[in-house]
Design a protein around this motif. Structure first.
Motif, PDB file in Angstrom:
ATOM      1  N   ALA A  15       0.842  -1.210   0.000  1.00  0.00           N
ATOM      2  CA  ALA A  15       0.000   0.000   0.000  1.00  0.00           C
ATOM      3  C   ALA A  15       0.869   1.248   0.000  1.00  0.00           C
ATOM      4  CB  ALA A  15      -0.932  -0.001   1.211  1.00  0.00           C
ATOM      5  N   GLU A  16       1.938   1.237   0.778  1.00  0.00           N
ATOM      6  CA  GLU A  16       2.872   2.379   0.785  1.00  0.00           C
ATOM      7  C   GLU A  16       3.521   2.555  -0.589  1.00  0.00           C
ATOM      8  OE1 GLU A  16       3.472   4.833   3.001  1.00  0.00           O
ATOM      9  OE2 GLU A  16       1.776   3.936   4.058  1.00  0.00           O
ATOM     10  N   GLY A  17       3.885   1.445  -1.213  1.00  0.00           N
ATOM     11  CA  GLY A  17       4.455   1.515  -2.558  1.00  0.00           C
ATOM     12  C   GLY A  17       3.479   2.103  -3.559  1.00  0.00           C
ATOM     13  N   ALA A  18       2.208   1.710  -3.435  1.00  0.00           N
ATOM     14  CA  ALA A  18       1.179   2.269  -4.320  1.00  0.00           C
ATOM     15  C   ALA A  18       1.047   3.768  -4.113  1.00  0.00           C
ATOM     16  CB  ALA A  18      -0.153   1.565  -4.081  1.00  0.00           C
ATOM     17  N   LYS A  19       1.079   4.199  -2.833  1.00  0.00           N
ATOM     18  CA  LYS A  19       1.003   5.636  -2.545  1.00  0.00           C
ATOM     19  C   LYS A  19       2.182   6.377  -3.156  1.00  0.00           C
ATOM     20  CE  LYS A  19      -1.357   5.147   1.876  1.00  0.00           C
ATOM     21  NZ  LYS A  19      -1.196   5.287   3.333  1.00  0.00           N
ATOM     22  N   SER A  20       3.357   5.777  -3.094  1.00  0.00           N
ATOM     23  CA  SER A  20       4.543   6.445  -3.651  1.00  0.00           C
ATOM     24  C   SER A  20       4.476   6.562  -5.171  1.00  0.00           C
ATOM     25  CB  SER A  20       5.821   5.717  -3.230  1.00  0.00           C
ATOM     26  OG  SER A  20       5.951   4.493  -3.915  1.00  0.00           O
ATOM     27  N   LEU A  21       3.634   5.738  -5.790  1.00  0.00           N
ATOM     28  CA  LEU A  21       3.441   5.829  -7.240  1.00  0.00           C
ATOM     29  C   LEU A  21       2.302   6.772  -7.609  1.00  0.00           C
ATOM     30  CD1 LEU A  21       3.941   2.100  -8.252  1.00  0.00           C
ATOM     31  CD2 LEU A  21       5.452   4.011  -8.785  1.00  0.00           C
ATOM     32  N   GLY A  22       1.701   7.422  -6.590  1.00  0.00           N
ATOM     33  CA  GLY A  22       0.662   8.407  -6.865  1.00  0.00           C
ATOM     34  C   GLY A  22      -0.755   7.931  -6.654  1.00  0.00           C
ATOM     35  N   VAL A  23      -0.916   6.708  -6.168  1.00  0.00           N
ATOM     36  CA  VAL A  23      -2.264   6.213  -5.885  1.00  0.00           C
ATOM     37  C   VAL A  23      -2.753   6.911  -4.621  1.00  0.00           C
ATOM     38  CG1 VAL A  23      -3.626   4.169  -5.300  1.00  0.00           C
ATOM     39  CG2 VAL A  23      -1.760   3.982  -6.955  1.00  0.00           C
ATOM     40  N   PRO A  24      -3.968   7.477  -4.634  1.00  0.00           N
ATOM     41  CA  PRO A  24      -4.482   8.147  -3.430  1.00  0.00           C
ATOM     42  C   PRO A  24      -4.540   7.179  -2.249  1.00  0.00           C
ATOM     43  CG  PRO A  24      -5.913   8.539  -5.322  1.00  0.00           C
ATOM     44  CD  PRO A  24      -4.894   7.542  -5.751  1.00  0.00           C
ATOM     45  N   SER A  56      -6.689   6.464  -0.003  1.00  0.00           N
ATOM     46  CA  SER A  56      -7.891   5.645   0.170  1.00  0.00           C
ATOM     47  C   SER A  56      -7.928   4.453  -0.790  1.00  0.00           C
ATOM     48  CB  SER A  56      -9.138   6.499  -0.020  1.00  0.00           C
ATOM     49  OG  SER A  56      -9.135   7.087  -1.309  1.00  0.00           O
ATOM     50  N   ALA A  57      -7.303   4.585  -1.925  1.00  0.00           N
ATOM     51  CA  ALA A  57      -7.296   3.505  -2.918  1.00  0.00           C
ATOM     52  C   ALA A  57      -6.069   2.610  -2.801  1.00  0.00           C
ATOM     53  CB  ALA A  57      -7.359   4.098  -4.322  1.00  0.00           C
ATOM     54  N   ALA A  58      -5.074   3.039  -2.046  1.00  0.00           N
ATOM     55  CA  ALA A  58      -3.816   2.286  -1.966  1.00  0.00           C
ATOM     56  C   ALA A  58      -4.018   0.892  -1.387  1.00  0.00           C
ATOM     57  CB  ALA A  58      -2.789   3.063  -1.152  1.00  0.00           C
ATOM     58  N   SER A  59      -4.883   0.754  -0.392  1.00  0.00           N
ATOM     59  CA  SER A  59      -5.104  -0.572   0.193  1.00  0.00           C
ATOM     60  C   SER A  59      -5.833  -1.494  -0.792  1.00  0.00           C
ATOM     61  CB  SER A  59      -5.873  -0.476   1.505  1.00  0.00           C
ATOM     62  OG  SER A  59      -7.132   0.118   1.298  1.00  0.00           O
ATOM     63  N   VAL A  60      -6.706  -0.925  -1.615  1.00  0.00           N
ATOM     64  CA  VAL A  60      -7.395  -1.717  -2.645  1.00  0.00           C
ATOM     65  C   VAL A  60      -6.382  -2.180  -3.691  1.00  0.00           C
ATOM     66  CG1 VAL A  60      -9.143  -1.677  -4.462  1.00  0.00           C
ATOM     67  CG2 VAL A  60      -9.577  -0.552  -2.270  1.00  0.00           C
ATOM     68  N   VAL A  61      -5.504  -1.282  -4.090  1.00  0.00           N
ATOM     69  CA  VAL A  61      -4.460  -1.631  -5.062  1.00  0.00           C
ATOM     70  C   VAL A  61      -3.547  -2.705  -4.489  1.00  0.00           C
ATOM     71  CG1 VAL A  61      -2.429  -0.758  -6.295  1.00  0.00           C
ATOM     72  CG2 VAL A  61      -4.546   0.565  -6.275  1.00  0.00           C
ATOM     73  N   ALA A  62      -3.224  -2.608  -3.195  1.00  0.00           N
ATOM     74  CA  ALA A  62      -2.343  -3.586  -2.552  1.00  0.00           C
ATOM     75  C   ALA A  62      -2.948  -4.986  -2.570  1.00  0.00           C
ATOM     76  CB  ALA A  62      -2.039  -3.160  -1.122  1.00  0.00           C
TER      77      ALA A  62
END
Length: 91
Positions: free
Chosen positions: A41-50, A52-58
């Motif tokens: 989730a942190e990696g997703a955030k660092s790629l610009g994912v908001p 709230s959506a980072a945990s879904v992406v993870a």
């Protein structure tokens, strides 16, 4: 002109090897994300994912990566297209 069987092996082996190696890379990435969802989730955030959506992406990204692995091994051309699309999306 008919194909010569000796020549096709020279092309098929590197292509198969590349599919296997790329599949292993995607599989390793998926396993690591599953084992460390917070880090994913942190990696997703660092790629610009908001946030709230980072945990879904993870959660969703490892599923997508495993799907790409299956495609690469079963249907090489669609698998290659999916792999390229995923790499471009996260580069």
């Amino acid at each position: 002109m008919p194909r010569q069987t000796g020549q096709t092996h020279h092309v098929e082996f590197p292509a198969a090897l590349a599919r296997i190696v790329l599949s292993l890379v995607f599989l390793a990435a998926a396993v690591l994300k599953v084992r460390d969802r917070a880090g994913a989730a942190e990696g997703a955030k660092s790629l610009g994912v908001p946030g709230s959506a980072a945990s879904v992406v993870a959660v969703a990204l490892p599923v997508v990566e495993i799907t790409v692995v299956a495609l690469l091994l079963a249907l090489p051309v669609p698998g290659a297209i999916a792999a390229i699309a995923l790499l471009v999306a996260f580069s």
